[in-house]
Design a protein around this motif. Structure first.
Motif, PDB file in Angstrom:
ATOM      1  N   ARG A   1      -1.189  -6.353  27.330  1.00 30.82           N
ATOM      2  CA  ARG A   1      -1.059  -7.242  26.169  1.00 30.82           C
ATOM      3  C   ARG A   1      -1.084  -6.476  24.860  1.00 30.82           C
ATOM      4  O   ARG A   1      -1.032  -7.068  23.791  1.00 30.82           O
ATOM      5  N   GLY A   2      -1.164  -5.188  24.925  1.00 31.45           N
ATOM      6  CA  GLY A   2      -1.136  -4.390  23.705  1.00 31.45           C
ATOM      7  C   GLY A   2      -2.300  -3.445  23.575  1.00 31.45           C
ATOM      8  O   GLY A   2      -2.342  -2.633  22.661  1.00 31.45           O
ATOM      9  N   GLY A   3      -3.249  -3.531  24.482  1.00 31.77           N
ATOM     10  CA  GLY A   3      -4.367  -2.602  24.428  1.00 31.77           C
ATOM     11  C   GLY A   3      -5.377  -2.964  23.363  1.00 31.77           C
ATOM     12  O   GLY A   3      -5.195  -3.866  22.552  1.00 31.77           O
ATOM     13  N   ALA A   4      -6.458  -2.256  23.357  1.00 32.45           N
ATOM     14  CA  ALA A   4      -7.512  -2.486  22.367  1.00 32.45           C
ATOM     15  C   ALA A   4      -7.039  -2.003  20.997  1.00 32.45           C
ATOM     16  O   ALA A   4      -6.399  -0.966  20.868  1.00 32.45           O
ATOM     17  N   ARG A   5      -7.349  -2.751  19.999  1.00 29.07           N
ATOM     18  CA  ARG A   5      -6.868  -2.436  18.660  1.00 29.07           C
ATOM     19  C   ARG A   5      -7.828  -1.536  17.870  1.00 29.07           C
ATOM     20  O   ARG A   5      -7.409  -0.794  17.003  1.00 29.07           O
ATOM     21  N   GLN A   6      -9.096  -1.604  18.149  1.00 29.33           N
ATOM     22  CA  GLN A   6     -10.066  -0.853  17.362  1.00 29.33           C
ATOM     23  C   GLN A   6      -9.986   0.621  17.715  1.00 29.33           C
ATOM     24  O   GLN A   6     -10.100   1.000  18.880  1.00 29.33           O
ATOM     25  N   ARG A   7      -9.771   1.460  16.728  1.00 26.48           N
ATOM     26  CA  ARG A   7      -9.671   2.898  16.946  1.00 26.48           C
ATOM     27  C   ARG A   7     -10.816   3.614  16.246  1.00 26.48           C
ATOM     28  O   ARG A   7     -11.328   3.166  15.215  1.00 26.48           O
ATOM     29  N   GLU A   8     -11.158   4.772  16.822  1.00 26.97           N
ATOM     30  CA  GLU A   8     -12.204   5.599  16.256  1.00 26.97           C
ATOM     31  C   GLU A   8     -12.030   7.017  16.797  1.00 26.97           C
ATOM     32  O   GLU A   8     -11.358   7.227  17.811  1.00 26.97           O
ATOM     33  N   PRO A   9     -12.604   8.026  16.139  1.00 28.76           N
ATOM     34  CA  PRO A   9     -12.549   9.383  16.691  1.00 28.76           C
ATOM     35  C   PRO A   9     -13.369   9.469  17.978  1.00 28.76           C
ATOM     36  O   PRO A   9     -14.536   9.090  18.006  1.00 28.76           O
ATOM     37  N   VAL A  10     -12.730   9.962  19.040  1.00 26.26           N
ATOM     38  CA  VAL A  10     -13.382  10.050  20.346  1.00 26.26           C
ATOM     39  C   VAL A  10     -13.383  11.507  20.795  1.00 26.26           C
ATOM     40  O   VAL A  10     -12.327  12.141  20.896  1.00 26.26           O
ATOM     41  N   ALA A  11     -14.579  12.032  21.068  1.00 24.04           N
ATOM     42  CA  ALA A  11     -14.701  13.385  21.632  1.00 24.04           C
ATOM     43  C   ALA A  11     -14.474  13.292  23.134  1.00 24.04           C
ATOM     44  O   ALA A  11     -15.292  12.726  23.871  1.00 24.04           O
ATOM     45  N   ILE A  12     -13.351  13.847  23.613  1.00 23.13           N
ATOM     46  CA  ILE A  12     -12.972  13.694  25.014  1.00 23.13           C
ATOM     47  C   ILE A  12     -13.992  14.367  25.935  1.00 23.13           C
ATOM     48  O   ILE A  12     -14.331  13.829  27.005  1.00 23.13           O
ATOM     49  N   CYS A  13     -14.497  15.539  25.566  1.00 19.96           N
ATOM     50  CA  CYS A  13     -15.463  16.238  26.427  1.00 19.96           C
ATOM     51  C   CYS A  13     -16.717  15.400  26.635  1.00 19.96           C
ATOM     52  O   CYS A  13     -17.229  15.285  27.761  1.00 19.96           O
ATOM     53  N   SER A  14     -17.226  14.814  25.538  1.00 20.57           N
ATOM     54  CA  SER A  14     -18.419  13.972  25.651  1.00 20.57           C
ATOM     55  C   SER A  14     -18.140  12.761  26.536  1.00 20.57           C
ATOM     56  O   SER A  14     -18.974  12.379  27.374  1.00 20.57           O
ATOM     57  N   LEU A  15     -16.946  12.167  26.389  1.00 28.81           N
ATOM     58  CA  LEU A  15     -16.593  11.008  27.201  1.00 28.81           C
ATOM     59  C   LEU A  15     -16.496  11.384  28.678  1.00 28.81           C
ATOM     60  O   LEU A  15     -16.967  10.646  29.565  1.00 28.81           O
ATOM     61  N   VAL A  16     -15.897  12.533  28.964  1.00 29.25           N
ATOM     62  CA  VAL A  16     -15.760  12.981  30.355  1.00 29.25           C
ATOM     63  C   VAL A  16     -17.133  13.201  30.991  1.00 29.25           C
ATOM     64  O   VAL A  16     -17.371  12.810  32.150  1.00 29.25           O
ATOM     65  N   ARG A  17     -18.048  13.801  30.253  1.00 24.71           N
ATOM     66  CA  ARG A  17     -19.393  14.048  30.797  1.00 24.71           C
ATOM     67  C   ARG A  17     -20.102  12.725  31.115  1.00 24.71           C
ATOM     68  O   ARG A  17     -20.786  12.606  32.137  1.00 24.71           O
ATOM     69  N   GLU A  18     -19.942  11.718  30.226  1.00 24.02           N
ATOM     70  CA  GLU A  18     -20.578  10.426  30.494  1.00 24.02           C
ATOM     71  C   GLU A  18     -20.026   9.790  31.766  1.00 24.02           C
ATOM     72  O   GLU A  18     -20.784   9.244  32.585  1.00 24.02           O
TER      73      GLU A  18
END
Length: 440
Positions: free
Chosen positions: A280-297
């Protein structure tokens, strides 16, 4: 006043009225200038005609014959300012003025005066200015009278022309109101003005996109209903088996199978909801995301599943890259990649995750997941991104949604997904490239 027809009528009719008023004012000003010149000439001529006549205190004098009666008043003054003659009484008369033409102010209004000296006397011929103004108004009225009759006709013509010009738009609105919601084909606007055609084109584009969205949702609902039927049937059978199982090991095994079935159904529903949200268009809210931190979580959350399957899950490279995106959606992407890799890896297998900064095609972040599972044949690597598609011969338990969801999230973030063989041996290598957040 939101009506285009009313706006056009107000502006056009208002323009006609303003133009007529301005024309009438200029006509009056021109007529007044002509009247001033005309009466000034007669004032001067009258004064010069009277200049050579001899007046006594009891004598009578009159405006010479042949001069029209424009309310001229003749006064004769001595050089020391004593009036010795008045042609006819008047309410308020101007006093002695300078020689020649001049304008005098009185309590009753302005007067135009011409003075000339003759034989020790000053002869003054005066006229009230309102006579000139009335004369100018009469001349202007005679000039604009035909146009005043034409203004209503012009107004009616403008109303008719605007109505004719707006009629195609009204008919188009009637077509829209009576158009069925499921009517096929684009809107037709051949008789519409060129200024409205971009609106029709935009509406046709919107209708086409809405139709495509409806078709996708219909297909998704049909596919989802088909996919949910199998796990729900399995759960029903497992509940029956649990009810019929004897106490002891047989019942415990039935409970475990039921619990696994519930987990699979739960995971399927979660993936369906996530896929529906992304399509349907995906989430609209954007923010800076640290990929390494996300992968570890995500790895921390999936370590129990990896341990249960005896799979070595770890990070081989972690470049500090920041992506401008939706953290929850990117988390779903990483979770699906790692979950698939763990479930398809054999016991004792290894799943490696790397986060790399790739500058070869501009600043990009490259998320790579490699496993030691059966892999995907090259001929099937494009089809696995279709919803609910499973590779023939693949292990049971998959929903066929994971990679479709991964690609949808990646593309909504300006990236894409590529599948290759594991360069270290058997298995699959999944690479997701995403644009890195621009530095301020």
């Amino acid at each position: 006043m939101n009506s285009l027809r009313n706006r056009l009528l107000v502006w056009l009719l208002g323009s006609v009225v303003v133009a007529g008023s301005v024309g009438a004012w200029f006509s009056y000003r021109n007529a007044l200038a002509e009247a001033n010149a005309f009466f000034d000439y007669h004032l001067r001529e009258t004064g010069l005609l009277l200049r050579d006549q001899v007046y006594g205190l009891a004598g009578t004098a009159a405006v010479p014959r042949g001069v029209p009666g424009y309310d001229f008043v003749v006064q004769v003054w001595t050089l020391d300012g004593v009036r010795v003659y008045l042609s006819r009484p008047h309410t308020v008369l101007p006093g002695l003025t300078t020689l020649g033409l001049s304008t005098a102010e009185t309590p009753d209004g302005r007067w135009r005066v011409f003075g000339v000296e003759a034989r020790g006397r000053i002869i003054q011929v005066a006229q009230p200015m309102h006579v000139r103004e009335e004369r100018a108004a009469q001349l202007a009225l005679r000039t604009i009278a035909p146009f005043a009759l034409l203004v209503p006709a012009l107004g009616l013509l403008i109303v008719w022309i605007v109505g004719r010009a707006i009629a195609p738009v009204r008919r188009f609105g009637d077509v829209l109101r009576t158009r069925p919601p499921d009517a096929p084909g684009p809107l037709q606007g051949d008789d519409l003005p060129d200024e409205v055609l971009p609106l029709v084109s935009g509406m046709n584009d919107l209708l086409a996109r809405q139709q495509a969205s409806v078709e996708r949702e219909r297909a998704f609902i049909a596919d989802a209903a088909h996919e949910l039927r199998t796990p729900l049937t399995a759960l029903h059978l497992q509940v029956q088996a649990l009810r019929d199982a004897a106490p002891g090991a047989e019942r415990d095994e039935a409970v475990q199978r039921l619990q696994a079935g519930v987990e699979r159904a739960t995971r399927l529903v979660e993936q369906l909801l996530a896929l529906a949200r992304e399509e349907r268009g995906g989430a609209r809210q954007r923010e800076p995301v640290a990929i390494c931190s996300l992968v570890r979580e995500v790895i921390e959350d999936l370590l129990p599943l990896a341990d249960a399957r005896d799979v070595d899950l770890g990070v081989t490279r972690a470049d500090p890259v920041i992506v401008d995106g939706n953290r929850d959606a990117l988390g779903v992407l990483v979770r699906n990649l790692l979950d698939n890799a763990i479930r398809h890896s054999p016991p004792g297998g290894q799943v490696d995750v790397s986060v790399e900064s790739d500058a070869s095609a501009g600043p990009r972040a490259l998320l790579v997941v490699t496993d030691q599972g059966p892999g995907i044949p090259p001929a099937e690597r494009e089809r696995v991104f279709d919803r609910f598609y499973r590779v023939p011969g693949a292990a049971a338990g998959g929903s066929g949604i994971g990679l479709a969801l991964v690609r949808s999230i990646a593309r909504h973030h300006g990236g894409d997904v590529r599948l290759d063989d594991n360069p270290s041996g058997t298995g699959l290598r999944v690479a997701v490239d995403l644009p890195v957040q621009a530095r301020p």
